[in-house]
Design an enzyme around this catalytic site. Structure first.
Site, short mmCIF file in Angstrom:
data_model
loop_
_atom_site.label_atom_id
_atom_site.label_comp_id
_atom_site.label_asym_id
_atom_site.label_seq_id
_atom_site.Cartn_x
_atom_site.Cartn_y
_atom_site.Cartn_z
N ASP A 41 0.68 -1.41 0.25
CA ASP A 41 0.17 -0.08 -0.01
C ASP A 41 0.93 1.11 -0.14
O ASP A 41 2.05 1.22 -0.14
CB ASP A 41 -0.66 -0.29 1.05
CG ASP A 41 -1.97 1.07 1.25
OD1 ASP A 41 -2.20 1.50 0.38
OD2 ASP A 41 -1.50 2.10 2.76
N ASP A 43 -0.09 5.13 0.92
CA ASP A 43 -0.62 5.80 1.98
C ASP A 43 -0.21 4.91 3.75
O ASP A 43 -0.33 4.07 3.83
CB ASP A 43 -1.56 6.70 2.04
CG ASP A 43 -1.65 7.74 0.91
OD1 ASP A 43 -0.53 8.53 0.94
OD2 ASP A 43 -2.26 7.13 0.12
#
Ligand SMILES: [Mg+2]
Length: 196
Positions: A41, A43
């Site tokens: 991922d 963020d």
């Protein structure tokens, strides 16, 4: 004597590598085994990107509009911070010959900015970077990702739905994003000390 020291150094180095891989829960692979596909991922996983989001909120664009995302996707350079602990994990996978992917829930508006930044800063091929704001399960399956790292509950549940191994990255306490964060909720391993 020098030979002995060199040999000892070699053994010590190998031992450290083995310990590091064990600590990360990554299985050692024999040389003839295929490399893994590893997804991250973005963020609060690869990046502490709260500053990039702040740029979006400070802009005149409506929050979470396409224009807002275009600001965010072009504000990581010079603002976001790479999370060192996660960088270490990424580098270990790379040394092991694994293929690195980034899958973000950001919208794709202005996404070239994020792709260029992740490519420059982390060496992730631009063609391995995906925007999946409606959920990551299908993309994880389509790419054949073996392991996924993420901070949000949905990262773990999407990986579980795809039938792959997931690791929870601890979110920075300074992150502006507080939702969907219950480390260990799905019995997944939590990677601690993952502030930047
Ligand atoms: Mg995240």
């Amino acid at each position: 004597m020098i030979k002995k020291i060199t040999k000892f150094r070699g053994i010590a180095f190998a031992a450290v590598i083995v310990i590091l891989f064990s600590a990360c829960g990554v299985k050692n692979k024999s040389a003839d085994e295929n490399s893994l596909k590893v997804g991250f991922d973005v963020d609060d996983t690869l990046l502490f990107s709260t500053p990039a989001f702040q740029k979006g909120f400070e802009s005149s664009e409506k929050p979470f509009s396409g224009e807002f995302w275009a600001v965010v996707n072009n504000s990581d350079r010079g603002n976001s911070k790479i999370k060192k602990k996660v960088l270490q994990i990424l580098e270990k996978h790379r040394v092991d010959g694994d293929e690195i992917y980034a899958i973000t829930a950001r919208k794709p508006n202005g996404g070239e900015g994020l792709k260029n930044y992740l490519n420059d800063a982390l060496g992730i091929p631009k063609s391995n970077i995906y925007f999946e704001s409606e959920g990551k399960t299908n993309r994880l399956q389509q790419l054949g990702i073996d392991i996924f790292y993420g901070d949000s509950d949905s990262d773990i549940s999407d990986a579980n739905a795809a039938g792959i191994k997931a690791y929870r990255i601890e979110r920075s306490t300074a992150s502006s994003y507080q939702k969907k964060y219950n480390p260990g909720k799905y019995g997944e391993k939590v990677i601690k000390n993952s502030d930047w």
